[in-house]
Design an enzyme around this catalytic site. Structure first.
Site, PDB file in Angstrom:
ATOM      1  N   ILE A   1       1.091  -1.437  -0.079  1.00  9.58           N
ATOM      2  CA  ILE A   1       0.099   0.172   0.072  1.00  9.58           C
ATOM      3  C   ILE A   1       0.853   1.326   0.125  1.00  9.58           C
ATOM      4  CG2 ILE A   1      -1.760   1.158   1.109  1.00  9.58           C
ATOM      5  CD1 ILE A   1      -2.665  -1.554   2.347  1.00  9.58           C
TER       6      ILE A   1
ATOM      7  N   LEU B   1      13.151  -2.004   4.456  1.00  8.77           N
ATOM      8  CA  LEU B   1      13.161  -3.310   3.662  1.00  8.77           C
ATOM      9  C   LEU B   1      13.202  -4.628   4.131  1.00  8.77           C
ATOM     10  CD1 LEU B   1      15.519  -1.752   0.893  1.00  8.77           C
ATOM     11  CD2 LEU B   1      13.228  -1.651   0.902  1.00  8.77           C
TER      12      LEU B   1
ATOM     13  N   ALA C   1       4.318   1.548   7.967  1.00  7.51           N
ATOM     14  CA  ALA C   1       5.261   0.378   8.162  1.00  7.51           C
ATOM     15  C   ALA C   1       4.785  -0.427   9.285  1.00  7.51           C
ATOM     16  CB  ALA C   1       6.637   0.961   8.674  1.00  7.51           C
ATOM     17  N   ALA C   2       4.572  -1.764   8.930  1.00  3.81           N
ATOM     18  CA  ALA C   2       3.965  -2.692   9.857  1.00  3.81           C
ATOM     19  C   ALA C   2       4.501  -4.041   9.382  1.00  3.81           C
ATOM     20  CB  ALA C   2       2.526  -2.640   9.927  1.00  3.81           C
TER      21      ALA C   2
ATOM     22  N   THR D   1      -6.251  -1.150  10.302  1.00  3.11           N
ATOM     23  CA  THR D   1      -6.796  -2.141   9.759  1.00  3.11           C
ATOM     24  C   THR D   1      -8.287  -2.221  10.416  1.00  3.11           C
ATOM     25  OG1 THR D   1      -6.979  -4.465   9.321  1.00  3.11           O
ATOM     26  CG2 THR D   1      -5.606  -3.770  11.347  1.00  3.11           C
ATOM     27  N   ASP D   2      -9.329  -2.728   9.739  1.00  3.23           N
ATOM     28  CA  ASP D   2     -10.707  -3.017  10.191  1.00  3.23           C
ATOM     29  C   ASP D   2     -10.426  -4.511  11.289  1.00  3.23           C
ATOM     30  OD1 ASP D   2     -10.025  -5.128   8.546  1.00  3.23           O
ATOM     31  OD2 ASP D   2     -12.036  -4.808   7.331  1.00  3.23           O
ATOM     32  N   GLU D   3      -9.389  -5.186  11.102  1.00  8.67           N
ATOM     33  CA  GLU D   3      -9.399  -6.334  12.081  1.00  8.67           C
ATOM     34  C   GLU D   3      -9.377  -6.150  13.223  1.00  8.67           C
ATOM     35  OE1 GLU D   3      -6.498  -9.264  10.390  1.00  8.67           O
ATOM     36  OE2 GLU D   3      -6.743  -8.547   8.129  1.00  8.67           O
TER      37      GLU D   3
ATOM     38  N   TYR E   1      -1.648 -10.299  14.883  1.00  9.54           N
ATOM     39  CA  TYR E   1      -1.642  -8.928  14.070  1.00  9.54           C
ATOM     40  C   TYR E   1      -2.372  -7.980  14.781  1.00  9.54           C
ATOM     41  CZ  TYR E   1      -2.632  -6.224  10.082  1.00  9.54           C
ATOM     42  OH  TYR E   1      -2.721  -5.062   9.016  1.00  9.54           O
TER      43      TYR E   1
ATOM     44  N   LYS F   1      -2.019  -4.306  16.054  1.00 13.69           N
ATOM     45  CA  LYS F   1      -2.417  -2.949  15.413  1.00 13.69           C
ATOM     46  C   LYS F   1      -3.365  -2.160  16.242  1.00 13.69           C
ATOM     47  CE  LYS F   1      -1.865  -1.741  11.701  1.00 13.69           C
ATOM     48  NZ  LYS F   1      -0.749  -0.690  11.119  1.00 13.69           N
TER      49      LYS F   1
ATOM     50  N   ASN G   1      -9.536  -5.124   3.645  1.00 14.78           N
ATOM     51  CA  ASN G   1      -8.573  -5.989   2.772  1.00 14.78           C
ATOM     52  C   ASN G   1      -8.449  -5.283   1.553  1.00 14.78           C
ATOM     53  OD1 ASN G   1      -9.491  -8.048   4.699  1.00 14.78           O
ATOM     54  ND2 ASN G   1      -8.074  -9.434   3.593  1.00 14.78           N
TER      55      ASN G   1
ATOM     56  N   LYS H   1      -0.375 -13.206   0.594  1.00 14.76           N
ATOM     57  CA  LYS H   1      -1.719 -12.737   0.668  1.00 14.76           C
ATOM     58  C   LYS H   1      -2.519 -13.473  -0.248  1.00 14.76           C
ATOM     59  CE  LYS H   1      -0.302  -9.683   3.911  1.00 14.76           C
ATOM     60  NZ  LYS H   1      -0.258  -8.599   3.831  1.00 14.76           N
TER      61      LYS H   1
ATOM     62  N   ARG I   1     -14.533 -11.607   3.306  1.00 18.60           N
ATOM     63  CA  ARG I   1     -13.685 -10.543   3.508  1.00 18.60           C
ATOM     64  C   ARG I   1     -14.294  -9.262   2.586  1.00 18.60           C
ATOM     65  NH1 ARG I   1     -12.379 -12.876   7.289  1.00 18.60           N
ATOM     66  NH2 ARG I   1     -10.060 -13.392   7.995  1.00 18.60           N
TER      67      ARG I   1
ATOM     68  N   GLY J   1      -7.683 -19.654  14.865  1.00 17.94           N
ATOM     69  CA  GLY J   1      -8.288 -18.553  15.556  1.00 17.94           C
ATOM     70  C   GLY J   1      -8.906 -17.636  14.149  1.00 17.94           C
TER      71      GLY J   1
HETATM   72  P1  NAD Z   1       3.209  -4.725   3.528  1.00 23.83           P
HETATM   73  O1  NAD Z   1       3.790  -5.842   4.509  1.00 23.83           O
HETATM   74  O2  NAD Z   1       3.299  -4.893   1.905  1.00 23.83           O
HETATM   75  O3  NAD Z   1       4.463  -3.429   3.725  1.00 23.83           O
HETATM   76  C1  NAD Z   1       5.052  -2.913   4.996  1.00 23.83           C
HETATM   77  C2  NAD Z   1       6.206  -2.336   4.684  1.00 23.83           C
HETATM   78  O4  NAD Z   1       6.602  -1.853   6.109  1.00 23.83           O
HETATM   79  C3  NAD Z   1       7.486  -3.066   3.869  1.00 23.83           C
HETATM   80  O5  NAD Z   1       7.798  -2.337   3.094  1.00 23.83           O
HETATM   81  C4  NAD Z   1       8.171  -3.220   5.088  1.00 23.83           C
HETATM   82  O6  NAD Z   1       9.605  -3.266   4.523  1.00 23.83           O
HETATM   83  C5  NAD Z   1       7.964  -2.032   6.125  1.00 23.83           C
HETATM   84  N1  NAD Z   1       8.739  -2.224   7.387  1.00 23.83           N
HETATM   85  C6  NAD Z   1       8.316  -3.331   8.149  1.00 23.83           C
HETATM   86  N2  NAD Z   1       8.925  -3.249   9.493  1.00 23.83           N
HETATM   87  C7  NAD Z   1       9.697  -2.000   9.381  1.00 23.83           C
HETATM   88  C8  NAD Z   1      10.525  -1.552  10.256  1.00 23.83           C
HETATM   89  N3  NAD Z   1      10.775  -1.861  11.652  1.00 23.83           N
HETATM   90  N4  NAD Z   1      11.070  -0.364   9.943  1.00 23.83           N
HETATM   91  C9  NAD Z   1      10.609   0.430   8.628  1.00 23.83           C
HETATM   92  N5  NAD Z   1       9.945  -0.358   7.943  1.00 23.83           N
HETATM   93  C10 NAD Z   1       9.440  -1.540   7.980  1.00 23.83           C
HETATM   94  O7  NAD Z   1       2.097  -4.064   4.258  1.00 23.83           O
HETATM   95  P2  NAD Z   1       0.860  -3.414   3.426  1.00 23.83           P
HETATM   96  O8  NAD Z   1      -0.063  -4.560   3.060  1.00 23.83           O
HETATM   97  O9  NAD Z   1       1.361  -2.362   2.396  1.00 23.83           O
HETATM   98  O10 NAD Z   1       0.186  -2.739   4.652  1.00 23.83           O
HETATM   99  C11 NAD Z   1       0.532  -1.071   4.927  1.00 23.83           C
HETATM  100  C12 NAD Z   1       0.007  -0.803   5.968  1.00 23.83           C
HETATM  101  O11 NAD Z   1      -1.714  -0.972   5.850  1.00 23.83           O
HETATM  102  C13 NAD Z   1      -0.043  -1.664   7.562  1.00 23.83           C
HETATM  103  O12 NAD Z   1       0.166  -0.618   8.535  1.00 23.83           O
HETATM  104  C14 NAD Z   1      -1.360  -2.653   7.384  1.00 23.83           C
HETATM  105  O13 NAD Z   1      -1.278  -2.856   8.786  1.00 23.83           O
HETATM  106  C15 NAD Z   1      -2.085  -1.405   7.070  1.00 23.83           C
HETATM  107  N6  NAD Z   1      -3.555  -2.228   6.176  1.00 23.83           N
HETATM  108  C16 NAD Z   1      -3.037  -3.204   5.396  1.00 23.83           C
HETATM  109  C17 NAD Z   1      -4.368  -3.901   4.818  1.00 23.83           C
HETATM  110  C18 NAD Z   1      -4.253  -4.699   3.448  1.00 23.83           C
HETATM  111  O14 NAD Z   1      -4.935  -5.243   3.300  1.00 23.83           O
HETATM  112  N7  NAD Z   1      -2.809  -5.100   3.280  1.00 23.83           N
HETATM  113  C19 NAD Z   1      -5.479  -3.289   5.176  1.00 23.83           C
HETATM  114  C20 NAD Z   1      -5.640  -2.295   6.076  1.00 23.83           C
HETATM  115  C21 NAD Z   1      -4.601  -1.718   6.610  1.00 23.83           C
HETATM  116  P1  TYD Z   2      -5.036 -12.598   3.890  1.00 26.14           P
HETATM  117  O1  TYD Z   2      -4.877 -12.221   2.307  1.00 26.14           O
HETATM  118  O2  TYD Z   2      -3.950 -13.528   4.557  1.00 26.14           O
HETATM  119  O3  TYD Z   2      -5.783 -11.332   4.650  1.00 26.14           O
HETATM  120  P2  TYD Z   2      -6.327 -11.373   6.113  1.00 26.14           P
HETATM  121  O4  TYD Z   2      -6.063 -12.696   6.797  1.00 26.14           O
HETATM  122  O5  TYD Z   2      -5.728 -10.307   6.824  1.00 26.14           O
HETATM  123  O6  TYD Z   2      -7.933 -11.119   5.893  1.00 26.14           O
HETATM  124  O7  TYD Z   2      -6.482 -13.769   3.832  1.00 26.14           O
HETATM  125  C1  TYD Z   2      -7.656 -13.479   3.274  1.00 26.14           C
HETATM  126  C2  TYD Z   2      -8.436 -14.583   3.452  1.00 26.14           C
HETATM  127  O8  TYD Z   2      -8.125 -15.549   2.613  1.00 26.14           O
HETATM  128  C3  TYD Z   2      -8.414 -15.007   4.781  1.00 26.14           C
HETATM  129  O9  TYD Z   2      -9.868 -15.435   5.438  1.00 26.14           O
HETATM  130  C4  TYD Z   2      -7.565 -16.404   4.962  1.00 26.14           C
HETATM  131  C5  TYD Z   2      -7.980 -16.801   3.571  1.00 26.14           C
HETATM  132  N1  TYD Z   2      -6.572 -17.601   2.846  1.00 26.14           N
HETATM  133  C6  TYD Z   2      -6.711 -18.735   2.274  1.00 26.14           C
HETATM  134  O10 TYD Z   2      -7.862 -19.398   2.394  1.00 26.14           O
HETATM  135  N2  TYD Z   2      -5.716 -19.367   1.954  1.00 26.14           N
HETATM  136  C7  TYD Z   2      -4.389 -18.567   1.554  1.00 26.14           C
HETATM  137  O11 TYD Z   2      -3.525 -19.418   1.048  1.00 26.14           O
HETATM  138  C8  TYD Z   2      -4.398 -17.450   2.352  1.00 26.14           C
HETATM  139  C9  TYD Z   2      -3.053 -16.586   2.388  1.00 26.14           C
HETATM  140  C10 TYD Z   2      -5.527 -16.857   2.852  1.00 26.14           C
END
Ligand code: NAD
Ligand code: TYD
Length: 352
Positions: free
Chosen positions: A16, A38, A85-86, A133-135, A158, A162, A187, A197, A222, A291
Site C-alpha cells: 500500500i 526493506l 510500516a508494519a 486495519t478493520d481487523e 496481528y 495494530k 482487505n 496474501k 472479507r 482463530g
Molecule cells: P506490507 O507488508 O506490504 O509492507 C510493509 C512495509 O513496512 C514494508 O515495505 C516493510 O519493509 C516495512 N517495514 C516493516 N517493518 C519495518 C520497520 N521495522 N522499519 C521500517 N519499515 C518497516 O504491508 P501493506 O499491506 O502495504 O500494509 C501497510 C499498512 O496498511 C500496514 O500498517 C497494515 O497494517 C495496513 N493495512 C493493510 C491492509 C491490507 O489489506 N494489506 C488493510 C488495512 C490496513
Molecule cells: P489474507 O490475504 O491473509 O488477509 P487477512 O487474513 O488479513 O484477511 O487472507 C484473506 C482470507 O483468505 C482469509 O480469510 C484467509 C484466507 N486465505 C486462504 O484461504 N488461503 C491462503 O493461502 C491465504 C493466504 C489466505
C-alpha cells in the site's frame, strides 16, 4: 527552486505504501521521504518509476531504532507523517507474534515519541496519520458492519498489535495534544502485493498450475478494496480529514473466500485460453488458520459523507486489472518469489 515541506511516509516500499508514495510524489507539494527497513515485504522495485523525482527521497532505516528515529525527525522537520510500516500478515503473526509487537507497537510508539518531542510547542499544521486495519474490531457474524464507534476486539496477534498501536496514537493525542488521524481499512488487493496474501498467492499458483490452498471450507468473508482506492482515500484524509478523527475505509464488497477464488480461476482461465473450469480443479481445502476471523465488513458511510470518497472500481474489473498487472510484471513476481519467501512458503504450507 521552491522548497516543499517534508512529509514522512513509513513503509513506503511495501504494497500500500508504494501506491501512497507514488500519489504524493506526483500530486502533492510535499518532499516525500520514504522510510523503510526493506523487510521481506519491502521492495524498491515498486517505486522505480518515481525514484529519480526531485521531491522523493528514500531512507533505509528501522522504526524500532529510537535514536535513529529521533535524529531523523530533527534533521527533516517533517510537517506530517503517514505511518504504514508494519508487519502485516496474520499467518506470520501466528508463527512469530513478538516481531509484530516490536514493529507494530514499539515502532509506532518510537515514531509518536519523536513526533511529540520534535513538534512540541509547534503542533499547528502538523499531523500524525496512522494507517490501521478493520481487523482491530474483531470478527462479525453473518450480519452487521464495523463503524468508527465499534468496540475494539482484536482476535489475532496481528490485529492485537495494530489495535495496541491505535490506542497509543489516541493516547498521545489525549495526553500530549499530538494532532493525529487514524483510518481503518478493509482487505486491499491490486498491483505490487506480496504473494503470501490470498489474491496474489492464488494468481501465482493458478499461473503455475499449483494447488490453491483454501483454509477450512472457504466460508470466511472479507470486504475487498482496490489498493489505488485506498491510496486515494489516504491522500484525501491527509488533506481534508479532521484532527482526532477516525475514518473507516471499505469496498462495500464482501466475498466468501471460496467464491472469490472461483471467480479468479474463471478470469484467469479466460486470459490463459484454458477451457472454463480448468483452474478450479486446483482448489485444495487445507487446515484452517488458528482463530480464523469469520467476517469483516466496513461501513464506510462516514468518509463517503464527510469527504466524498467512494470506491472507483467494481470487483471484477479490479481483479482483471490485478491479474493483467501480474501477467505484465513476471520479473517482479520472479524477484520476490525467492529466498525468505520460498523458505517461509515451504515451512508454512508443507504440513497443511
Ligand atoms: P506490507 O507488508 O506490504 O509492507 C510493509 C512495509 O513496512 C514494508 O515495505 C516493510 O519493509 C516495512 N517495514 C516493516 N517493518 C519495518 C520497520 N521495522 N522499519 C521500517 N519499515 C518497516 O504491508 P501493506 O499491506 O502495504 O500494509 C501497510 C499498512 O496498511 C500496514 O500498517 C497494515 O497494517 C495496513 N493495512 C493493510 C491492509 C491490507 O489489506 N494489506 C488493510 C488495512 C490496513
Ligand atoms: P489474507 O490475504 O491473509 O488477509 P487477512 O487474513 O488479513 O484477511 O487472507 C484473506 C482470507 O483468505 C482469509 O480469510 C484467509 C484466507 N486465505 C486462504 O484461504 N488461503 C491462503 O493461502 C491465504 C493466504 C489466505
Amino acid at each position: 527552486m521552491t522548497k516543499y515541506p517534508n512529509i514522512l511516509i513509513t513503509g513506503g516500499a511495501g504494497f500500500i505504501g508504494s501506491h501512497v508514495v507514488r500519489r504524493l510524489v506526483k500530486n502533492s507539494n510535499y518532499k516525500v521521504v520514504n522510510l523503510d527497513n526493506l523487510t521481506y515485504a519491502g521492495n524498491l522495485e515498486n517505486l522505480s518509476d518515481i525514484e529519480a523525482n526531485d521531491n522523493y527521497e528514500f531512507v533505509k532505516g528501522d522504526i524500532c531504532n529510537s535514536l535513529f528515529i529521533e535524529q531523523l525527525f530533527k534533521d527533516y522537520d517533517f510537517k506530517s507523517v503517514v505511518h504504514l510500516a508494519a508487519e502485516s500478515h496474520v499467518d506470520r503473526s501466528i508463527s512469530n507474534p513478538i516481531e509484530f509487537i516490536n514493529t507494530n507497537v514499539l515502532g509506532t510508539v518510537n515514531l509518536l515519541n519523536a513526533a511529540k518531542n520534535t513538534w512540541m510547542g509547534d503542533f499547528a499544521e502538523r499531523r500524525f496519520y496512522h494507517i490501521s486495519t478493520d481487523e482491530v474490531y474483531g470478527s462479525l457474524g453473518e450480519k452487521g458492519f464495523f463503524t468508527e464507534t465499534t468496540s475494539y476486539d482484536p482476535q489475532s496477534p496481528y490485529s492485537a498489535s495494530k489495535a495496541s498501536s491505535d490506542h497509543f496514537v489516541r493516547a498521545y493525542g489525549n495526553t500530549y495534544g499530538l494532532p493525529y488521524i487514524i483510518s481503518n481499512c478493509s482487505n486491499n488487493y491490486g498491483p505490487n502485493q506480496f504473494p503470501e496474501k490470498l489474491i496474489p498467492l492464488m494468481i501465482h499458483n493458478i499461473k503455475n498450475e499449483q494447488p490453491l490452498p483454501v483454509y477450512g471450507k472457504g466460508e470466511n468473508i472479507r470486504d475487498w478494496l482496490y489498493v489505488e482506492d485506498h491510496a486515494r482515500a489516504i491522500e484525501l484524509i491527509l488533506e481534508k480529514g479532521g484532527d482526532g478523527e477516525t475514518y473507516n475505509i471499505g469496498g462495500f464488497n464482501e466475498w466468501k473466500n471460496l467464491d472469490l477464488v472461483r471467480l479468479l480461476c474463471d478470469i484467469m482461465d479466460s486470459k490463459l485460453g484454458n477451457p472454463q473450469g480448468t483452474s478450479r480443479e486446483l482448489i485444495t481445502f487445507v487446515k484452517d488458520r488458528a482463530g480464523h476471523d469469520h467476517r469483516y465488513a466496513i461501513d464506510a458511510s462516514k468518509i463517503q459523507k464527510d469527504l466524498g470518497w467512494e470506491p472507483s472500481l467494481q470487483f471484477r474489473e479490479g481483479l482483471e486489472k490485478t491479474v493483467d498487472w501480474y501477467f505484465d510484471n513476471e520479473q517482479w513476481l520472479k524477484d520476490v518469489t525467492t529466498g525468505d519467501y520460498l523458505k517461509y512458503y515451504d515451512d508454512h504450507y508443507k504440513n497443511r
